[in-house]
Design a protein around this motif. Sequence first.
Motif, PDB file in Angstrom:
ATOM      1  N   GLY A   1       0.824  -1.218   0.000  1.00  0.00           N
ATOM      2  CA  GLY A   1       0.000   0.000   0.000  1.00  0.00           C
ATOM      3  C   GLY A   1       0.851   1.257   0.000  1.00  0.00           C
TER       4      GLY A   1
ATOM      5  N   GLY B   1      -0.383   4.251   0.720  1.00  0.00           N
ATOM      6  CA  GLY B   1      -1.059   5.291   1.502  1.00  0.00           C
ATOM      7  C   GLY B   1      -0.334   5.676   2.779  1.00  0.00           C
TER       8      GLY B   1
ATOM      9  N   PHE C   1       0.953  -1.796   3.861  1.00  0.00           N
ATOM     10  CA  PHE C   1       0.417  -3.151   4.057  1.00  0.00           C
ATOM     11  C   PHE C   1       0.320  -3.868   2.703  1.00  0.00           C
TER      12      PHE C   1
ATOM     13  N   LYS D   1      -4.253  -8.040   2.006  1.00  0.00           N
ATOM     14  CA  LYS D   1      -5.401  -7.300   2.552  1.00  0.00           C
ATOM     15  C   LYS D   1      -6.686  -7.757   1.857  1.00  0.00           C
TER      16      LYS D   1
ATOM     17  N   ASP E   1      -7.921  11.230  -0.198  1.00  0.00           N
ATOM     18  CA  ASP E   1      -8.087  12.382   0.705  1.00  0.00           C
ATOM     19  C   ASP E   1      -6.835  13.265   0.708  1.00  0.00           C
ATOM     20  N   GLU E   2      -5.697  12.636   0.623  1.00  0.00           N
ATOM     21  CA  GLU E   2      -4.383  13.299   0.478  1.00  0.00           C
ATOM     22  C   GLU E   2      -4.248  14.665   1.161  1.00  0.00           C
TER      23      GLU E   2
ATOM     24  N   TYR F   1      -8.303  16.409   7.741  1.00  0.00           N
ATOM     25  CA  TYR F   1      -7.221  15.420   7.624  1.00  0.00           C
ATOM     26  C   TYR F   1      -7.658  14.046   8.127  1.00  0.00           C
ATOM     27  N   ILE F   2      -8.441  14.017   9.206  1.00  0.00           N
ATOM     28  CA  ILE F   2      -8.820  12.728   9.804  1.00  0.00           C
ATOM     29  C   ILE F   2      -9.687  11.904   8.836  1.00  0.00           C
TER      30      ILE F   2
ATOM     31  N   GLU G   1      -8.042   8.798   7.377  1.00  0.00           N
ATOM     32  CA  GLU G   1      -7.859   7.558   8.150  1.00  0.00           C
ATOM     33  C   GLU G   1      -9.009   6.637   7.763  1.00  0.00           C
ATOM     34  N   GLU G   2      -8.700   5.376   7.417  1.00  0.00           N
ATOM     35  CA  GLU G   2      -9.693   4.590   6.682  1.00  0.00           C
ATOM     36  C   GLU G   2     -11.022   4.382   7.402  1.00  0.00           C
TER      37      GLU G   2
ATOM     38  N   ASN H   1      -8.172   1.370  -0.270  1.00  0.00           N
ATOM     39  CA  ASN H   1      -6.806   1.418  -0.820  1.00  0.00           C
ATOM     40  C   ASN H   1      -6.486   2.825  -1.305  1.00  0.00           C
ATOM     41  N   ASN H   2      -5.223   3.146  -1.230  1.00  0.00           N
ATOM     42  CA  ASN H   2      -4.730   4.440  -1.691  1.00  0.00           C
ATOM     43  C   ASN H   2      -4.813   4.536  -3.229  1.00  0.00           C
TER      44      ASN H   2
ATOM     45  N   THR I   1      -1.731   3.046  -4.979  1.00  0.00           N
ATOM     46  CA  THR I   1      -1.793   1.582  -4.892  1.00  0.00           C
ATOM     47  C   THR I   1      -2.663   1.042  -6.025  1.00  0.00           C
TER      48      THR I   1
ATOM     49  N   CYS J   1      -6.310   5.994  16.816  1.00  0.00           N
ATOM     50  CA  CYS J   1      -5.781   5.954  15.452  1.00  0.00           C
ATOM     51  C   CYS J   1      -4.346   6.460  15.429  1.00  0.00           C
ATOM     52  N   ALA J   2      -3.773   6.455  14.240  1.00  0.00           N
ATOM     53  CA  ALA J   2      -2.349   6.762  14.100  1.00  0.00           C
ATOM     54  C   ALA J   2      -2.058   8.256  13.979  1.00  0.00           C
ATOM     55  N   LEU J   3      -3.095   9.105  14.106  1.00  0.00           N
ATOM     56  CA  LEU J   3      -2.807  10.541  13.981  1.00  0.00           C
ATOM     57  C   LEU J   3      -1.857  11.005  15.090  1.00  0.00           C
TER      58      LEU J   3
HETATM   59  C1  LIG Z   1      -4.682  10.729  10.115  1.00  0.00           C
HETATM   60  C2  LIG Z   1      -4.533   9.821   8.943  1.00  0.00           C
HETATM   61  C3  LIG Z   1      -4.723  10.293   7.653  1.00  0.00           C
HETATM   62  C4  LIG Z   1      -4.595   9.445   6.553  1.00  0.00           C
HETATM   63  N1  LIG Z   1      -4.756   9.966   5.302  1.00  0.00           N
HETATM   64  C5  LIG Z   1      -4.648   9.143   4.223  1.00  0.00           C
HETATM   65  C6  LIG Z   1      -4.849   9.648   2.907  1.00  0.00           C
HETATM   66  O1  LIG Z   1      -5.126  10.821   2.688  1.00  0.00           O
HETATM   67  N2  LIG Z   1      -4.716   8.775   1.870  1.00  0.00           N
HETATM   68  C7  LIG Z   1      -4.423   7.431   2.075  1.00  0.00           C
HETATM   69  O2  LIG Z   1      -4.361   6.658   1.113  1.00  0.00           O
HETATM   70  N3  LIG Z   1      -4.226   6.944   3.308  1.00  0.00           N
HETATM   71  C8  LIG Z   1      -4.343   7.753   4.376  1.00  0.00           C
HETATM   72  N4  LIG Z   1      -4.181   7.229   5.631  1.00  0.00           N
HETATM   73  C9  LIG Z   1      -3.946   5.765   5.756  1.00  0.00           C
HETATM   74  C10 LIG Z   1      -5.290   5.003   5.662  1.00  0.00           C
HETATM   75  O3  LIG Z   1      -5.834   4.866   6.963  1.00  0.00           O
HETATM   76  C11 LIG Z   1      -5.119   3.600   5.048  1.00  0.00           C
HETATM   77  O4  LIG Z   1      -4.079   2.932   5.717  1.00  0.00           O
HETATM   78  C12 LIG Z   1      -4.792   3.615   3.556  1.00  0.00           C
HETATM   79  O5  LIG Z   1      -5.754   4.344   2.818  1.00  0.00           O
HETATM   80  C13 LIG Z   1      -4.760   2.171   3.035  1.00  0.00           C
HETATM   81  O6  LIG Z   1      -4.410   2.121   1.679  1.00  0.00           O
HETATM   82  P1  LIG Z   1      -3.151   1.302   1.169  1.00  0.00           P
HETATM   83  O7  LIG Z   1      -3.186  -0.041   1.836  1.00  0.00           O
HETATM   84  O8  LIG Z   1      -3.367   1.203  -0.301  1.00  0.00           O
HETATM   85  O9  LIG Z   1      -1.932   2.093   1.535  1.00  0.00           O
HETATM   86  C14 LIG Z   1      -4.278   8.073   6.749  1.00  0.00           C
HETATM   87  C15 LIG Z   1      -4.086   7.583   8.057  1.00  0.00           C
HETATM   88  C16 LIG Z   1      -4.194   8.454   9.136  1.00  0.00           C
HETATM   89  C17 LIG Z   1      -3.980   7.906  10.511  1.00  0.00           C
END
Ligand SMILES: Cc1cc2nc3c(=O)[nH]c(=O)nc-3n(C[C@H](O)[C@H](O)[C@H](O)COP(=O)(O)O)c2cc1C
Length: 423
Positions: free
Chosen positions: A51, A53, A57, A62, A83-84, A169-170, A173-174, A208-209, A212, A389-391
């Motif tokens: 991933g 994002g 992972f 997944k 969301d980026e 921003y939050i 988070e998925e 998924n991002n 990805t 969460c991971a923020l």
């Molecule tokens: C606060 C916060 C913001 C996040 N913002 C994004 C985002 O904008 N885009 C993204 O793909 N993942 C973001 N993530 C990670 C997602 O929770 C998730 O792990 C991801 O979308 C999974 O996609 P991937 O497995 O393809 O990487 C963020 C996580 C946190 C904790």
Amino acid sequence: MERPLTQHIRPGETNSLADYQKNGGYEGLKAALKMTPKEVQEVVKKAGLRGRGGAGFPTGLKWSFVPIGDDAPRPKYLIANGDEMEPGTFKDRLLLEGDPHQLIEGMIISAYAIQAEIGYIFLRWAYKKAAQTISKALAEAYEAGLLGKNILGSGFDFDLYLHTSAGRYICGEETALINSLEGKRANPRAKPPFPQTSGLFGKPSIVNNIETLCNVPHILRNGSDWYKSISISEDGGTKIYGVSGKVKNPGLWELPLGVTMREVLEEKAGGMRDGLKFKGLLPGGASTDFLVEEHLEIKLDYKGVEQAGSRLGTGTMIVLDDQTCVVGMVHNLEQFFAQESCGWCTPCRDGLPWTRNILWAIENGQGKMEDLELLESLTQTLSPGNSFCALAPGAMEPLQSALKYFREDFERHIKEKRCPWRS
Ligand SMILES: Cc1cc2nc3c(=O)[nH]c(=O)nc-3n(C[C@H](O)[C@H](O)[C@H](O)COP(=O)(O)O)c2cc1C
Ligand code: SF4
């Protein structure tokens, strides 16, 4: 050097369906529809796609957690996370604006692999141009029978919708994203259950991002061995690396996964602007640990960056130069994280504004030496496992590493009772 994701992207232009198909677009989908869903998952697993994002992972793994077969709960959902809002990260925007069909093809294949019948592209509120390019591409794909019922005569149905975020921003988070899509307040959910078994509206869902998902058509078109061969890392493929900060040539480059930090910083970004020295960088967006000069030779892949004490994250670096105050920079980042906390858990809701206030005091000549110990203890209080969460732990990464590598700069502020970088 192969650049499957970006080679057909032209600055300021958007590829139409005809442009995309001229370059081999939707061939990966045709190949996937001849396989079983489990076979598609296996190809992606074997390719070693992880991933993009932030967490890295493994994508095929997944997908394999989603229940499949006649007894599986329905509908199932596939969500593209666009969301980026991570500071310093702007790679998905390039893909969304430049070649939207690459994402749509990646989503149809991924949906087929998990047998999802509904998909959403969750898009950053501020990405107005991307909203237009995706809307147009969705209309083209429906018109061509690539979306909707019985895609390309395969019997597989998939509907795809664009959803623009509320601008926090939050929402990236998925699980917060899933709550937000349901029309609820964007608080992260406790895990387990994971979205793969209980996600959107309680049904199996994959998030998924964008980057990805854009890799998926190329893997299906060219095979997993090819995908592994274009990387110089144990993980497959390329990575869109980015550099921002006071370098000569900030931007984005698609390169084999595993190039060195020095190659990206010096050969692609052109090194520091005249008169400035490199001091450090955040390798994968704002919520990663600083790396410094001694790390310039490391490989920019998941393992290489982790062994150096940070994370590949989004692969987009923020560079710190010797004439920028690191205390001011970290204060600015903590201000962002404090403002974007959803407020659900106490360590994050109270700890982030406290952290920001201490940094403000140090930056403005009002800090005390004990504040450094307090900051250290806050990095422990907000460490992984203490929040939903991971923020919060992400917010501590630039701070804890700044205290490790640039402690003298913090101490100078306190001793001189001013910011030495301000005239
Ligand atoms: C606060 C916060 C913001 C996040 N913002 C994004 C985002 O904008 N885009 C993204 O793909 N993942 C973001 N993530 C990670 C997602 O929770 C998730 O792990 C991801 O979308 C999974 O996609 P991937 O497995 O393809 O990487 C963020 C996580 C946190 C904790
Ligand atoms: S860590 Fe922060 S952003 Fe994440 S759930 Fe807790 S309060 Fe919300």
